[in-house]
Each structure stands twice: as C-alpha cells, then as structure tokens.
Design an enzyme around this catalytic site. Structure first.
Site, PDB file in Angstrom:
ATOM      1  CG  MET A  98      -1.908  -1.195   1.147  1.00  0.00           C
ATOM      2  SD  MET A  98      -3.416  -0.979   2.096  1.00  0.00           S
ATOM      3  CE  MET A  98      -2.755  -0.772   3.728  1.00  0.00           C
ATOM      4  N   GLY A  99       2.152   1.098  -0.362  1.00  0.00           N
ATOM      5  CA  GLY A  99       3.038   2.251  -0.459  1.00  0.00           C
ATOM      6  C   GLY A  99       3.561   2.706   0.897  1.00  0.00           C
ATOM      7  CG  HIS A 125       6.824  -2.076   2.141  1.00  0.00           C
ATOM      8  ND1 HIS A 125       6.762  -0.911   2.868  1.00  0.00           N
ATOM      9  CD2 HIS A 125       5.587  -2.627   2.217  1.00  0.00           C
ATOM     10  CE1 HIS A 125       5.536  -0.757   3.359  1.00  0.00           C
ATOM     11  NE2 HIS A 125       4.802  -1.781   2.993  1.00  0.00           N
TER      12      HIS A 125
HETATM   13  P1  AMP Z   1       1.417  -2.990   3.404  1.00  0.00           P
HETATM   14  O1  AMP Z   1       1.983  -1.927   2.527  1.00  0.00           O
HETATM   15  O2  AMP Z   1       1.415  -2.634   4.859  1.00  0.00           O
HETATM   16  O3  AMP Z   1       0.103  -3.524   2.890  1.00  0.00           O
HETATM   17  O4  AMP Z   1       2.422  -4.208   3.313  1.00  0.00           O
HETATM   18  C1  AMP Z   1       2.771  -4.781   2.082  1.00  0.00           C
HETATM   19  C2  AMP Z   1       3.532  -6.042   2.323  1.00  0.00           C
HETATM   20  O5  AMP Z   1       4.710  -5.747   3.074  1.00  0.00           O
HETATM   21  C3  AMP Z   1       2.730  -7.055   3.155  1.00  0.00           C
HETATM   22  O6  AMP Z   1       2.993  -8.358   2.664  1.00  0.00           O
HETATM   23  C4  AMP Z   1       3.284  -6.847   4.525  1.00  0.00           C
HETATM   24  O7  AMP Z   1       3.163  -7.998   5.345  1.00  0.00           O
HETATM   25  C5  AMP Z   1       4.736  -6.559   4.223  1.00  0.00           C
HETATM   26  N1  AMP Z   1       5.342  -5.864   5.350  1.00  0.00           N
HETATM   27  C6  AMP Z   1       4.861  -4.770   5.990  1.00  0.00           C
HETATM   28  N2  AMP Z   1       5.639  -4.458   7.040  1.00  0.00           N
HETATM   29  C7  AMP Z   1       6.627  -5.394   7.064  1.00  0.00           C
HETATM   30  C8  AMP Z   1       7.755  -5.632   7.918  1.00  0.00           C
HETATM   31  N3  AMP Z   1       8.024  -4.850   8.963  1.00  0.00           N
HETATM   32  N4  AMP Z   1       8.534  -6.681   7.633  1.00  0.00           N
HETATM   33  C9  AMP Z   1       8.284  -7.487   6.575  1.00  0.00           C
HETATM   34  N5  AMP Z   1       7.257  -7.315   5.734  1.00  0.00           N
HETATM   35  C10 AMP Z   1       6.438  -6.286   5.980  1.00  0.00           C
END
Ligand code: AMP
Length: 295
Positions: free
Chosen positions: A30-31, A37
C-alpha cells in the site's frame, strides 16, 4: 535504473508480455515503503527475473474512514526506493482501475482464518477487502512468486488459503518481519507516532520477547504466555486489544503449544493500531533481537 510506473492492467500486461517466460516476482504493497517492504523486493530481485511492486491503498480493507484518509502516500519516494531495491515495474492503479463502476464481486475466505485476531476486531469485511484486492492483483500481474511479510501473519494464512482454493498458479512466500533496532516491527503507520508514542511503542516487541523468553524456558500454556505479554504492556500503561496464541496453520486456539503457534498482539498507541506477532516453535529459538537489551 528507475522502475517504470504503469497505471492500468493493460499497460502492465503489455510491459510484462516479453518477459513472462523468464519468471515474474510480485510484491503487493500500500506504499509508504520502508525497509520491510524493501526486504521483500530484494528477495524477489534475487529469485525472479522481473520484479513488480504494486502500490494501491485499497479502500475496501479499511474500516475507519479516518485511517484511510490518514494513510501516508509518498509515491515519488516509493518509486525511488523500490527502484533502488530492484523493482522493474511499479503498478500504481487508480481506485477506478481496480473497482470500475458496476464492480460487484467479493472474494471471501471463510472460517477461523478470518474470524479470529484482526478479523474479530476489524470485522470480516477487512479480510474480504484484502482477499479481493490480492486476487485481483494476482490476476493482473500473474506472477510466478508473490512475496508477503510475516508481520501480517493472518493475511499470509488467508492468502495461502485463497490461492489454494482458487487454484491460482502462484507460489506464496512469507518473509520475516523487519524490525527497527529496538525491535518495533516496521510499518507505514509508525510514521504517525509522535516521538513519545514511538518510544512507548517499543514495549510491544519487548512484551513479545518476554513471552518468547518464557517459551524458551519451557512455558507452553497459551494463557500464561499471553499473560507475560499483558504484564509487560501493563507496566508501560498499555492494554492489548487482543493477545492470542493460535495454531500457526489454521489459526484455531490451542490448549498447549506442542507445534508451531502464532502469538499475535494488537495494541493501540496514540493514533495507531500496532499489530505484531512471533511464531513459537518447540525446539526452535528465534527470539526478537532488541538492541541494548540488558535483561
Ligand atoms: P502494506 O503496505 O502494509 O500492505 O504491506 C505490504 C507487504 O509488506 C505485506 O505483505 C506486509 O506484510 C509486508 N510488510 C509490511 N511491514 C513489514 C515488515 N516490517 N517486515 C516485513 N514485511 C512487511
């Protein structure tokens, strides 16, 4: 080299067509990209020939309109970071591109997988929103491998279930949670914490670590493991929305941790809901590393 930005599924498909046979890796986000990420992008870069990162703040998975409105949007910086980490294409569709007028389909993963933990707090519509958008993104990109973070453990379990149930031809990879030096799981929402709240937030990984220590010492009772987390949070004046120990595969409650279990917690600190989890596996010591920890 800077990644190319594409805004429509048609452009995305055209850009990928010549490279499809080489292997496509995909990181949905989601950016407001951070190191968590980027660790997914780097792994995709190492394992696949073409790497696609998507940026889409999916309105259907947000419960509170205020949370959606406050969600950070930093596209230019994201493209630079994703490019440096090895992304070739950034797919950043509009809401209309994803949900055109007349859109009427929902992908819903049922059962305990989505009813517990985040599903219990945020309601089933949250995971319906997640499953629907991930299904659409997987169909748009058609990757060989898709990369997710263990930080959103329930999301990983639900996506695996959906991919298996729908027979989507993609390998789902879950990578470890990336953490700041004090152990706090990186999250786009952390940017909304004040310095004092950020400081307070470090109690969350400490609380999980305390339960991990007790687990390493032989504690297997889920309620007592949860109590370790609660006690650490309470000492800092925080109370969890939930602390639960569930089976790592089906997210059903367990009486005793005899195989891999997920210890998951959600805590509100200031304006932000922090979620975090660790996996407890008998015989495996994989404790959160906390810099400067003295006890
Ligand atoms: P989001 O942008 O929050 O929807 O996350 C996108 C992807 O990045 C998802 O698969 C999350 O689980 C992963 N992600 C977010 N935060 C972390 C983190 N601290 N460590 C590893 N992966 C992450």
């Amino acid at each position: 080299m800077s990644a190319r930005i594409v805004r429509t599924v048609a452009e995305l498909r055209a850009a990928l067509a010549p490279h499809r046979a080489d292997g496509v890796g995909f990181v949905p986000t989601m950016g407001a990209l951070h190191e968590g990420h980027l660790s997914l992008v780097r792994t995709a870069r190492a394992e696949t020939a073409v790497v696609v990162l998507s940026i889409f703040v999916n309105p259907t998975q947000f419960g509170e309109a205020a949370d959606l409105a406050a969600y950070p949007r930093t596209e230019d910086e994201d493209v630079a970071l994703a490019s440096a980490a090895g992304a070739d294409l950034v797919f950043a569709p509009s809401v209309d591109e994803m949900y055109p007028t007349g859109f009427a389909t929902t992908v819903s993963v049922g059962g305990a997988l989505t009813a517990t933990l985040e599903g219990a707090v945020r309601g089933r519509s949250h995971f319906d929103g997640v499953a629907t958008v991930v299904a659409k993104l997987l169909v748009a990109v058609q990757p060989d491998r898709a990369y997710f973070g263990a930080k959103d453990a329930q999301q990983v379990v639900a996506v695996r279930r959906m991919v298996a149930d729908l027979g989507l031809p993609v390998a789902v990879h879950a990578l470890p949670t990336s953490r700041d030096a004090d152990g706090l799981a990186r999250s786009s929402r952390n940017a909304r914490l004040s310095p004092a709240e950020r400081e307070l937030a470090s109690v969350v990984p400490r609380a999980l670590r305390r339960a991990q220590d007790a687990f390493a010492d032989g504690l297997r009772d889920p309620r007592r493991l949860g109590a370790e987390v609660d006690a650490e949070l309470a000492a800092a004046g925080l109370a969890a929305e939930y602390v639960e120990v569930v089976d790592a595969d089906d997210l059903e409650p367990v009486d005793r941790v005899i195989r891999a279990a997920l210890l998951a917690v959600a805590v509100r600190v200031g304006p932000v809901r922090l979620i975090d989890n660790v996996t407890l596996v008998p015989g495996v010591d994989d404790r959160i590393s906390i810099e400067g920890r003295t006890s």
